[in-house]
Design a protein around this motif. Structure first.
Motif, mmCIF file in Angstrom:
data_model
loop_
_atom_site.group_PDB
_atom_site.id
_atom_site.type_symbol
_atom_site.label_atom_id
_atom_site.label_comp_id
_atom_site.label_asym_id
_atom_site.label_seq_id
_atom_site.Cartn_x
_atom_site.Cartn_y
_atom_site.Cartn_z
ATOM 1 N N GLN A 5 15.389 10.049 -6.190
ATOM 2 C CA GLN A 5 15.224 8.598 -6.169
ATOM 3 C C GLN A 5 14.611 8.147 -4.844
ATOM 4 N N LEU A 6 15.069 8.720 -3.745
ATOM 5 C CA LEU A 6 14.535 8.377 -2.429
ATOM 6 C C LEU A 6 13.052 8.729 -2.337
ATOM 7 N N GLN A 7 12.679 9.885 -2.845
ATOM 8 C CA GLN A 7 11.268 10.282 -2.819
ATOM 9 C C GLN A 7 10.415 9.383 -3.712
ATOM 10 N N ALA A 8 10.973 8.948 -4.828
ATOM 11 C CA ALA A 8 10.241 8.027 -5.718
ATOM 12 C C ALA A 8 10.007 6.687 -5.007
ATOM 13 N N LEU A 9 11.011 6.207 -4.286
ATOM 14 C CA LEU A 9 10.863 4.956 -3.539
ATOM 15 C C LEU A 9 9.871 5.126 -2.392
ATOM 16 N N ARG A 10 9.911 6.272 -1.717
ATOM 17 C CA ARG A 10 8.954 6.544 -0.642
ATOM 18 C C ARG A 10 7.527 6.528 -1.191
ATOM 19 N N LYS A 11 7.336 7.172 -2.347
ATOM 20 C CA LYS A 11 6.001 7.206 -2.951
ATOM 21 C C LYS A 11 5.551 5.806 -3.347
ATOM 22 N N THR A 12 6.454 4.999 -3.878
ATOM 23 C CA THR A 12 6.118 3.607 -4.234
ATOM 24 C C THR A 12 5.667 2.839 -2.998
ATOM 25 N N LEU A 13 6.402 2.985 -1.909
ATOM 26 C CA LEU A 13 6.049 2.302 -0.660
ATOM 27 C C LEU A 13 4.706 2.800 -0.116
ATOM 28 N N GLN A 14 4.497 4.103 -0.136
ATOM 29 C CA GLN A 14 3.241 4.657 0.373
ATOM 30 C C GLN A 14 2.054 4.225 -0.486
ATOM 31 N N ASP A 15 2.238 4.196 -1.801
ATOM 32 C CA ASP A 15 1.158 3.754 -2.698
ATOM 33 C C ASP A 15 0.800 2.296 -2.447
ATOM 34 N N GLU A 16 1.816 1.463 -2.251
ATOM 35 C CA GLU A 16 1.565 0.041 -1.993
ATOM 36 C C GLU A 16 0.866 -0.149 -0.645
ATOM 37 N N LEU A 17 1.292 0.609 0.352
ATOM 38 C CA LEU A 17 0.652 0.534 1.657
ATOM 39 C C LEU A 17 -0.814 0.961 1.567
ATOM 40 N N LYS A 18 -1.085 2.002 0.834
ATOM 41 C CA LYS A 18 -2.455 2.478 0.646
ATOM 42 C C LYS A 18 -3.290 1.427 -0.081
ATOM 43 N N ARG A 19 -2.716 0.814 -1.125
ATOM 44 C CA ARG A 19 -3.438 -0.198 -1.895
ATOM 45 C C ARG A 19 -3.817 -1.392 -1.013
ATOM 46 N N ILE A 20 -2.882 -1.826 -0.188
ATOM 47 C CA ILE A 20 -3.149 -2.977 0.674
ATOM 48 C C ILE A 20 -4.202 -2.634 1.727
ATOM 49 N N LYS A 21 -4.071 -1.460 2.337
ATOM 50 C CA LYS A 21 -5.001 -1.085 3.402
ATOM 51 C C LYS A 21 -6.402 -0.799 2.878
ATOM 52 N N GLU A 22 -6.518 -0.393 1.622
ATOM 53 C CA GLU A 22 -7.830 -0.105 1.046
ATOM 54 C C GLU A 22 -8.504 -1.344 0.470
ATOM 55 N N ARG A 23 -7.826 -2.456 0.525
ATOM 56 C CA ARG A 23 -8.406 -3.703 0.018
ATOM 57 C C ARG A 23 -9.659 -4.026 0.814
ATOM 58 N N PRO A 24 -10.737 -4.378 0.137
ATOM 59 C CA PRO A 24 -11.967 -4.682 0.876
ATOM 60 C C PRO A 24 -11.775 -5.857 1.823
ATOM 61 N N ASP A 25 -12.370 -5.730 2.992
ATOM 62 C CA ASP A 25 -12.283 -6.773 4.000
ATOM 63 C C ASP A 25 -13.398 -7.778 3.763
ATOM 64 N N ASN A 26 -13.045 -9.036 3.583
ATOM 65 C CA ASN A 26 -14.030 -10.064 3.260
ATOM 66 C C ASN A 26 -14.233 -11.028 4.413
ATOM 67 N N ASP A 27 -14.480 -10.513 5.607
ATOM 68 C CA ASP A 27 -14.703 -11.380 6.757
ATOM 69 C C ASP A 27 -15.983 -12.183 6.643
ATOM 70 N N GLU A 28 -16.951 -11.676 5.888
ATOM 71 C CA GLU A 28 -18.223 -12.386 5.780
ATOM 72 C C GLU A 28 -18.083 -13.721 5.056
ATOM 73 N N ILE A 29 -16.974 -13.944 4.386
ATOM 74 C CA ILE A 29 -16.791 -15.208 3.671
ATOM 75 C C ILE A 29 -16.705 -16.386 4.644
ATOM 76 N N PHE A 30 -16.311 -16.123 5.891
ATOM 77 C CA PHE A 30 -16.172 -17.201 6.855
ATOM 78 C C PHE A 30 -17.494 -17.545 7.549
ATOM 79 N N ILE A 31 -18.497 -16.725 7.333
ATOM 80 C CA ILE A 31 -19.786 -16.967 7.952
ATOM 81 C C ILE A 31 -20.682 -17.683 6.959
ATOM 82 N N SER A 32 -21.139 -18.841 7.331
ATOM 83 C CA SER A 32 -22.002 -19.622 6.456
ATOM 84 C C SER A 32 -23.454 -19.302 6.749
#
Length: 166
Positions: A5-32
């Motif tokens: 159970q602990l390893q399953a929770l660790r994997k869930t946390l690691q997957d979520e962290l990876k998903r968030i960090k791999e999200r594309p960065d949209n800084d160009e949206i602030f540049i007109s």
């Protein structure tokens, strides 16, 4: 809690962290790319502003989530995961499964804004139907409601209010 159970929770946390960090960065949206907003329709400008605000809110939320996930992973590594950081009681696995980033039991969980509190405007909105002893200062009838609202100011000029301009 079992090791599986602990390893399953660790994997869930690691997957979520990876998903968030791999999200594309949209800084160009602030540049007109516009030289001037003069000829743009106000609705287009409002849409651009809303998109920027949404992107900023998502980025702030993701940074907050990354911190919570990293704290939970650190607690797993230290062997304190699953134990309330306030009282030391064991956190039920069902709670950890539902909220893997939690480090507290239900009794010591944070009260988040909006769960217990109500907007202050509701006191005014419901004043006419509420118990007069609770909100007697705000209780108004239909004829007086405009006068109460007008106390907060308006865009009327003195001539609109019927003042004598002599």
């Amino acid at each position: 809690m079992t090791d599986q159970q602990l390893q399953a929770l660790r994997k869930t946390l690691q997957d979520e962290l990876k998903r968030i960090k791999e999200r594309p960065d949209n800084d160009e949206i602030f540049i007109s790319t516009e030289l001037s907003n003069y000829d743009n329709h106000p609705a287009d400008q409002a849409t651009d502003l809303a998109d920027q605000a949404t992107e900023l809110a998502v980025d702030n939320f993701n940074e907050f989530q990354i911190g919570k996930i990293e704290n939970a992973l650190r607690a797993i590594d230290e062997g304190t995961y699953g134990v309330c950081s306030v009282c030391g009681k064991t956190i039920p696995y069902e709670r950890l499964e539902a909220i893997p980033t939690t480090l507290t039991c239900v009794e010591h969980s944070e009260n988040t804004a909006g769960t217990q509190e109500r907007p202050v405007e509701e006191g005014i909105i419901n004043a006419t139907t509420s118990d007069p002893s609770n909100l007697k200062d705000y209780r108004v009838d239909g004829e007086d409601s405009f006068l109460v609202v007008e106390e907060y100011g308006s865009s009327d000029t003195p001539s609109d209010r019927g003042y004598n301009n002599q």
